[in-house]
Design an enzyme around this catalytic site. Structure first.
Site, PDB file in Angstrom:
ATOM      1  N   ASN A  23      34.403  31.733  37.782  1.00  0.00           N
ATOM      2  CA  ASN A  23      34.366  33.071  37.178  1.00  0.00           C
ATOM      3  C   ASN A  23      35.049  34.059  38.121  1.00  0.00           C
ATOM      4  O   ASN A  23      34.676  34.154  39.290  1.00  0.00           O
ATOM      5  CB  ASN A  23      32.926  33.521  36.909  1.00  0.00           C
ATOM      6  CG  ASN A  23      32.882  34.881  36.217  1.00  0.00           C
ATOM      7  OD1 ASN A  23      33.212  35.901  36.818  1.00  0.00           O
ATOM      8  ND2 ASN A  23      32.491  34.892  34.970  1.00  0.00           N
ATOM      9  N   SER A  46      34.944  33.402  31.396  1.00  0.00           N
ATOM     10  CA  SER A  46      34.915  34.847  31.232  1.00  0.00           C
ATOM     11  C   SER A  46      33.585  35.178  30.570  1.00  0.00           C
ATOM     12  O   SER A  46      33.262  34.619  29.509  1.00  0.00           O
ATOM     13  CB  SER A  46      36.104  35.292  30.369  1.00  0.00           C
ATOM     14  OG  SER A  46      36.259  36.669  30.463  1.00  0.00           O
ATOM     15  N   GLU A  47      32.805  36.072  31.178  1.00  0.00           N
ATOM     16  CA  GLU A  47      31.396  36.180  30.780  1.00  0.00           C
ATOM     17  C   GLU A  47      31.172  36.795  29.401  1.00  0.00           C
ATOM     18  O   GLU A  47      30.065  36.776  28.893  1.00  0.00           O
ATOM     19  CB  GLU A  47      30.582  36.930  31.846  1.00  0.00           C
ATOM     20  CG  GLU A  47      30.960  38.374  32.101  1.00  0.00           C
ATOM     21  CD  GLU A  47      31.951  38.515  33.256  1.00  0.00           C
ATOM     22  OE1 GLU A  47      32.675  37.533  33.548  1.00  0.00           O
ATOM     23  OE2 GLU A  47      32.005  39.601  33.852  1.00  0.00           O
ATOM     24  N   ASN A  48      32.225  37.316  28.782  1.00  0.00           N
ATOM     25  CA  ASN A  48      32.054  37.774  27.406  1.00  0.00           C
ATOM     26  C   ASN A  48      31.983  36.614  26.419  1.00  0.00           C
ATOM     27  O   ASN A  48      31.767  36.833  25.231  1.00  0.00           O
ATOM     28  CB  ASN A  48      33.163  38.753  27.021  1.00  0.00           C
ATOM     29  CG  ASN A  48      34.544  38.168  27.170  1.00  0.00           C
ATOM     30  OD1 ASN A  48      34.847  37.494  28.153  1.00  0.00           O
ATOM     31  ND2 ASN A  48      35.392  38.399  26.195  1.00  0.00           N
ATOM     32  N   SER A  88      26.680  32.299  27.550  1.00  0.00           N
ATOM     33  CA  SER A  88      27.558  32.564  28.669  1.00  0.00           C
ATOM     34  C   SER A  88      26.761  32.799  29.949  1.00  0.00           C
ATOM     35  O   SER A  88      27.089  32.274  31.021  1.00  0.00           O
ATOM     36  CB  SER A  88      28.425  33.788  28.362  1.00  0.00           C
ATOM     37  OG  SER A  88      29.329  34.011  29.404  1.00  0.00           O
TER      38      SER A  88
END
Lengths: 218, 241
Positions: A23, A46-48, A88
């Site tokens: 990340n 990608s944390e979305n 996520s």
């Protein structure tokens, strides 16, 4: 010479290993993607809600439904998957991400990190940073070693509100690569042309220097 | 409405029952996957003193930001805000309460709210301002804080496709908080790009089962892009990740 943003990213990229899920935070960490060694495979999270982030799209490929955590339009790499935000952060909090790279305002000798809030100034929020630092075991913080006015950002104790407590073990600044253990900074490498003396001078927290400190290879 | 048919024909009907002081949970990340027409309807209705729970608060003229000029929002629970000038002004003036919540905690609060779990422990935020006033407990030698679930009077959700029973399919990263929001509303309203007949969606591919959904409406969307980043077309065959 202090490292440029690109050079910091380049050095961080050397820490990537084949098969890593990674990340990358906003700013310098994002640039790391440009320096992934050709002979290894890494997958960017990608944390979305995207695992397997690809490069930016061509104009024709732009898709409003496909962005990264920095809200930039992106593409998906081969083998990518998409999921909701709870999933996520299950990956992040569950310790499934192999390496997290993020920026900071300050770190200290106890591995504390302050990265989201300067009291009195506009507070935009922590986004996913608190989850990332609490959930990851392997974190590299990228930052400038000191402010423009020469005030150290590697401190005895963070002065700003924390993003995470006791969670940072590695810091790559424009001057040095530093490990944090047993309540001290340990100098691992120095930027090309930067002396140990310069680094000591700009490091407020206790800095352990053992033997000859090698220059970074970029 | 008959049986499981959740489809409503107007946005007015979609947001019927929303009154002042209610809590609304909204899906979306930045401007991606936001229920833009449902937000417009809230603006049109002029409902005030709302508590909004959403990862972000839009920009000045789009997304939840459109609810700011008429002071419709009393409080926002979000992980990252301040992409708009009016937000900043109201926050600095103390007209708008902001509860900053880590993104993963926010997602989990919604998930827990929808799943009937009143609270959960997480390591996120320990030793930070987020932990203030919260119960702390140690498990296996590590410290955790107690975070409470969120349930909304309304949840507003954007999906790609729905059938008339409210089964939902999301598209790419427009999924984000939407499926979580969908579970956590006492009344969950979903707007979609495409409405299909029951049986057309493959049951194996449904992201949100219709049981969570109360109302469905088909809309048309601007889908504004916040950061348009591209690479030159001649590099299209270049190295991918």
């Amino acid at each position: 010479m202090a490292l440029s943003r690109e050079q910091i990213a380049q050095r961080v990229a050397q820490e990537l290993k084949d098969g890593y899920y990674v990340n990358l935070g906003i700013g310098i960490p994002t640039l790391v993607a440009n320096y992934v060694p050709e002979d290894i495979e890494v997958m960017l999270q990608s944390e979305n809600g995207l695992l397997g982030m690809g490069q930016f799209p061509t104009v024709d490929e732009i898709d409003a439904d496909l962005i990264n955590a920095g809200k930039q339009t992106v593409t998906m790499a081969k083998g990518a998957s998409v999921f909701d935000s709870a999933e996520s952060f299950a990956m992040i909090r569950g310790g499934h991400v192999d390496l997290t790279v993020l920026g900071a305002f300050e770190v200290d000798v106890n591995g504390n990190i302050a990265s989201y809030m300067i009291p009195g100034k506009l507070i935009k929020g922590m986004g996913g940073a608190m989850d990332l630092v609490a959930g990851a075991d392997n974190i590299i913080v990228t930052m400038t070693h000191a402010s423009k006015h020469g005030v150290s950002k590697l401190l005895k104790s963070c002065s700003l509100p924390l993003t995470g407590k006791g969670c940072i073990k590695k810091v790559l600044t424009d001057l040095a690569f530093i490990e944090i253990k047993e309540g001290k900074f340990h100098l691992l490498e120095r930027a090309p042309g930067v002396s140990v003396k310069d680094i000591i001078q700009l490091t407020e927290g206790e800095l352990v220097v053992t033997g000859d400190i090698p220059e970074m290879k970029l | 409405m008959a049986g499981f048919d959740k489809v409503v024909s107007s946005y007015e009907e979609a947001m019927d029952g929303l009154t002042d002081n209610m809590t609304i949970i909204a899906g979306g990340f930045g401007l991606c996957g936001i229920p833009e027409n449902l937000i417009s309807e809230i603006k049109r209705k002029g409902t005030k003193s709302l508590t909004l729970v959403s990862n972000n608060c839009g920009v000045d003229d789009f997304g939840l930001g459109v609810l700011l000029p008429n002071r419709q929002i009393k409080k926002i629970v979000a992980s990252y805000v301040g992409e708009n000038a009016e937000f900043e002004r109201q926050m600095m003036a103390g007209e708008l309460a902001v509860e900053l919540t880590p993104q993963g905690t926010l997602a989990e609060k919604m998930r827990a709210g929808g799943a009937g779990i009143p609270a959960f422990f997480t390591a996120t935020g320990v030793g930070t301002p987020v932990a203030e006033g919260k119960e702390e407990r140690s498990f296996n030698g590590r410290d955790y804080i107690l975070e409470e679930a969120i349930v909304g009077d309304f949840a507003i959700v954007k999906a790609w496709k729905a059938d008339r029973y409210g089964n939902l399919v999301f598209r790419k990263t427009a999924r984000n908080f939407n499926p979580l929001a969908a579970t956590a509303g006492k009344i969950t309203v979903v707007e979609v790009e495409e409405l299909v007949e029951v049986g057309e969606l493959d049951p194996d591919q449904i992201h949100t089962p219709g049981i969570y959904v109360n109302r469905v409406i088909q809309g048309s969307f601007e889908k504004r892009i916040e950061q348009r980043t591209t690479r030159p077309a001649d590099e299209a065959e270049g190295k991918g990740e």
